[in-house]
Design a protein around this motif. Structure first.
Motif, short mmCIF file in Angstrom:
data_model
loop_
_atom_site.label_atom_id
_atom_site.label_comp_id
_atom_site.label_asym_id
_atom_site.label_seq_id
_atom_site.Cartn_x
_atom_site.Cartn_y
_atom_site.Cartn_z
N TRP A 71 63.30 23.80 19.97
CA TRP A 71 61.94 24.12 19.55
C TRP A 71 60.92 23.20 20.19
CZ3 TRP A 71 60.52 28.54 18.04
CH2 TRP A 71 61.39 29.35 17.30
N TYR B 13 59.99 24.51 23.43
CA TYR B 13 59.06 25.65 23.36
C TYR B 13 57.65 25.18 23.03
CZ TYR B 13 63.25 28.51 23.43
OH TYR B 13 64.43 29.09 23.79
N TYR B 14 57.55 24.19 22.12
CA TYR B 14 56.24 23.66 21.78
C TYR B 14 55.59 23.03 23.02
CZ TYR B 14 57.93 24.11 16.97
OH TYR B 14 58.43 24.60 15.78
N VAL C 170 54.17 25.69 25.09
CA VAL C 170 52.88 26.17 24.57
C VAL C 170 51.77 25.21 25.02
CG1 VAL C 170 51.53 26.61 22.48
CG2 VAL C 170 53.90 27.32 22.57
N LEU C 171 52.05 23.91 24.95
CA LEU C 171 51.05 22.92 25.39
C LEU C 171 50.75 23.06 26.88
CD1 LEU C 171 52.13 19.68 23.49
CD2 LEU C 171 50.20 21.17 22.99
N LEU D 272 51.04 25.80 28.63
CA LEU D 272 50.24 27.04 28.78
C LEU D 272 48.78 26.79 28.42
CD1 LEU D 272 52.36 30.05 27.54
CD2 LEU D 272 51.04 29.93 29.63
N LEU D 273 48.57 26.02 27.33
CA LEU D 273 47.20 25.68 26.92
C LEU D 273 46.49 24.94 28.05
CD1 LEU D 273 44.94 25.38 24.77
CD2 LEU D 273 46.09 23.32 23.97
N TYR E 281 45.61 27.40 30.74
CA TYR E 281 44.44 28.22 30.39
C TYR E 281 43.15 27.43 30.62
CZ TYR E 281 47.47 31.49 27.79
OH TYR E 281 48.42 32.40 27.43
N ILE E 282 43.18 26.17 30.14
CA ILE E 282 41.97 25.34 30.26
C ILE E 282 41.65 25.13 31.75
CG2 ILE E 282 40.97 23.05 29.77
CD1 ILE E 282 42.66 23.07 27.17
N LEU F 98 40.23 28.40 33.19
CA LEU F 98 38.85 28.65 32.74
C LEU F 98 37.89 27.66 33.39
CD1 LEU F 98 39.64 29.42 29.01
CD2 LEU F 98 38.51 30.99 30.58
N ARG F 99 38.37 26.42 33.55
CA ARG F 99 37.53 25.42 34.22
C ARG F 99 37.34 25.83 35.69
NH1 ARG F 99 33.45 22.09 33.54
NH2 ARG F 99 33.44 20.48 35.12
N LEU G 192 37.30 28.82 36.78
CA LEU G 192 36.34 29.93 36.75
C LEU G 192 34.90 29.39 36.73
CD1 LEU G 192 36.95 33.03 36.47
CD2 LEU G 192 36.28 32.80 34.10
N SER G 193 34.70 28.34 35.90
CA SER G 193 33.37 27.72 35.82
C SER G 193 32.96 27.15 37.19
CB SER G 193 33.35 26.57 34.80
OG SER G 193 33.95 26.96 33.62
N PHE H 74 32.12 30.01 39.74
CA PHE H 74 30.81 30.64 39.50
C PHE H 74 29.89 29.64 38.81
CE2 PHE H 74 33.97 34.05 39.40
CZ PHE H 74 33.47 34.88 40.39
N ILE I 220 51.66 24.96 16.63
CA ILE I 220 52.82 24.06 16.78
C ILE I 220 53.05 23.29 15.48
CG2 ILE I 220 53.67 22.00 18.00
CD1 ILE I 220 52.24 23.07 20.50
N SER J 271 26.64 34.14 36.27
CA SER J 271 26.65 32.68 36.48
C SER J 271 25.25 32.13 36.74
CB SER J 271 27.58 32.31 37.64
OG SER J 271 26.99 32.66 38.86
N MET K 25 29.04 31.76 32.99
CA MET K 25 30.44 31.59 33.37
C MET K 25 30.90 30.15 33.15
SD MET K 25 31.47 34.56 34.12
CE MET K 25 33.05 34.25 34.87
N VAL L 293 34.24 26.06 30.37
CA VAL L 293 34.75 24.78 29.82
C VAL L 293 33.77 23.66 30.17
CG1 VAL L 293 36.71 23.20 29.76
CG2 VAL L 293 37.10 25.61 30.20
#
Lengths: 46, 557
Positions: free
Chosen positions: A7, A10-11, A14-15, A17-18, A21-22, A25-26, A28-29, A32, B85, B213, B218, B221
């Motif tokens: 487990w 798996y945790y 998840v971290l 993956l987080l 994602y960050i 998204l960063r 992406l910022s 653009f 978690i 943007s 956009m 974060v």
């Protein structure tokens, strides 16, 4: 005895993956970025 | 709406309600009714947890949020995977170990009956109010857009939800929620591609993101520490974690979803699925709002997106309304040249000017509404997406999107009713009023309580119109009570020394302090969770240290 170890992996996944994602998204910022004076957005967000 | 829209709407809702009601044949025991016989597979747990959280107002507001504030709201969900978690590691094994129906049952086994009843009562009060708002929120929007009677809209949608939740129980909630989530996601994907089509020729996702943007939409974060900024990385990780831990770990409407899983492992997998999918799902819905912003750069938009408010303004202040309309018309004269320009620098300049003018005009309308029509909701953020649905979508799709909104509302409210019924039956009637409980079969009590809370929700919804801002109201109600319950659970899990004699008075004191803070100070409501949770833990530890140890030993024996 094995279950907690599995487990925890798996945790950790998840971290990871987080973090991914960050980072995405960063990214992406950065792809653009804001190109106008901040004042425009400020009024917009209200 | 056209007849095609009505057919799609009624068919979608009909299938879901009939399917939910058919589950009633399989209900024989309290376990089946409340926990779906604990045979829900992990992926169903994950999706129903997501569907329970995605209420209609969240779904409509998120696109509105993306439209007006961009992608940065996604940071609010950064703490959610961390909370998943902690719940998987600490909460779930403890709940399963003691084979509980509700989260509050655990508190009696760890502390005492009065702590359990207190936590259950707090949940019933807070969730009962919230259920009324959840029911009212989509009704106010639907009645505004389609000019349906507001009261009848929420009475009928409330009765439909009661019907299938009473008859079908947890299995009806789980199974109908899967269908509802599918309809919601399909609807959003449909509308995403429709919005791409609505952009001028030659524009795609990348061009739309570039246009957005220019006004900073956009900026998903932001790492800068700014206390005044509600949505940044730090607020998302810290505040978001706290809120998600309280909501998913102690709110029975969510706990009931994952206690219905086949095993501890399946519960954990379900929550991990929620932790993995939530951020991409919210990012996608927010991006739909951003895309809508790009689409509306090339379209003539009304001075205010709430059509019902515009009609009221036209009737009550015709001269002022005509003046605004005139200004709005002249603003959009240049749209044709904006649509056809290939000069990016020129386009940027024109759109920036247009946006500034639109914002100024809307601010004037909002200020006017606030001062001269105080009983009307001045903000139009929740109506932006609906404006697109009703004015741009082809026949049939409008019906589907209305079904999406109703599905989102129904999936939330049915889960809430099921949880309210479970908590009342198990934590209050069965535990504290055994002689009354014996008068009806146990399944009868659960059904009766579901119907009771459904009627209470409909009654609360009648009063909801007294509150100006529903989202804010629902968040304040949650923040007023979540912290205390979370504090009790954290004491139970992590402060081994604490017992019922210290936790109960600590929780009562923390709850009263939070209510006093609400009534007597201007403190931001997001702080209530942290204050009351910390207060319960610190007070419980202090009391445990101050009170004589002998009493402690007696209580344990």
């Amino acid at each position: 005895m094995k279950e907690p170890v599995r487990w925890n992996r798996y945790y950790a996944l998840v971290l990871l993956l987080l973090a991914l994602y960050i980072a995405l998204l960063r990214g992406l910022s950065c792809m653009f970025p804001r190109e106008v004076a901040p004042a425009v957005n400020k009024t917009e967000t209200r | 709406m056209s007849s095609a829209d009505w057919i799609v709407l009624l068919a979608t809702l009909g299938i879901i309600i009939i399917y939910g009601a058919r589950q009633s044949r399989k209900q024989h025991s309290l376990n089946q009714f409340l926990l779906g016989n604990q045979n829900t597979s992990w992926w169903k747990v994950g999706f129903t947890v997501m569907a329970t959280q995605a209420s209609a107002i969240t779904f409509i507001s998120t696109t509105g949020q993306g439209y007006s504030d961009g992608m940065r709201f996604v940071q609010f969900y950064f703490g959610l995977p961390l909370a998943m978690i902690v719940i998987c590691a600490s909460f779930i094994p403890r709940f399963y170990q003691l084979k509980v129906f509700t989260a509050y049952e655990y508190l009696e086994q760890r502390f005492d009956l009065k702590t359990r009843s207190f936590a259950a009562a707090i949940f019933l009060l807070q969730r009962g109010l919230a259920a009324g708002i959840t029911l009212y929120a989509p009704s106010i929007i639907l009645s505004s857009v389609f000019h349906w009677d507001l009261q009848w809209t929420h009475v009928f949608s409330g009765l439909a939800v009661i019907a299938y939740t009473v008859s079908g129980g947890a299995q009806a909630v789980t199974r109908t929620q899967l269908g509802q989530l599918l309809v919601i996601l399909l609807g959003m994907v449909f509308i995403f591609f429709h919005m791409l089509e609505a952009l001028p020729q030659g524009y795609g996702v990348s061009a739309a993101a570039r246009i957005a943007s220019w006004t900073g939409k956009m900026d998903a974060v932001q790492f800068e520490l700014n206390a005044a900024d509600r949505y940044n990385f730090w607020a998302g990780i810290g505040g978001g974690f706290f809120l998600a831990l309280a909501y998913f770990g102690t709110d029975q409407s969510q706990v009931q979803r994952y206690l219905g899983a086949r095993s501890v492992a399946e519960s954990r997998w379900g929550l991990i699925l929620n932790g993995i999918l939530k951020i991409p799902m919210q990012a996608f819905i927010l991006f739909c709002g951003v895309l809508l912003f790009a689409v509306f750069q090339f379209e003539k938009t009304p001075v205010h997106f709430n059509e019902k408010l515009l009609t009221a303004l036209r009737q009550s202040h015709p001269a002022q309304y005509a003046l605004w309309q005139q200004r709005n018309d002249s603003l959009h004269l240049a749209l044709e040249s904006i649509r056809n320009t290939s000069d990016q620098e020129g386009l940027r300049h024109q759109l920036t000017t247009l946006n500034q003018e639109r914002t100024r005009l809307k601010s004037e309308v909002i200020s006017f509404v606030k001062s001269s029509m105080p009983d009307q909701e001045a903000n139009d953020r929740d109506y932006i997406f609906l404006h697109y649905i009703t004015n741009y979508l082809p026949r049939g799709l409008v019906g589907l999107m209305i079904a999406v909104i109703l599905c989102a509302a129904m999936s939330s409210i049915s889960a809430e009713l099921n949880a309210l019924s479970g908590t009342t039956t198990v934590d209050i009637v069965r535990r504290s009023l055994p002689s009354l409980y014996a008068k009806l079969p146990e399944l009868g009590w659960s059904r009766l309580m579901t119907a009771f809370w459904g009627v209470v929700a409909i009654c609360f919804a009648f009063y909801a119109q007294l509150f100006e801002n529903l989202i804010q109201f629902i968040n304040i109600v949650g923040s007023l009570f979540y912290g205390t319950v979370l504090g009790i659970f954290l004491c139970a899990f992590y402060l081994k020394r604490t017992t019922g004699r210290s936790v109960f008075p600590a929780a009562v004191a923390a709850q009263l302090t939070t209510l006093m803070l609400f009534w007597l100070t201007d403190l931001g409501f997001l702080w209530y969770n942290a204050i009351s949770c910390s207060m319960v833990m610190v007070l419980a530890l202090s009391l445990e240290w101050l009170l004589p140890r002998k009493a402690d030993r007696i209580e344990h024996s």
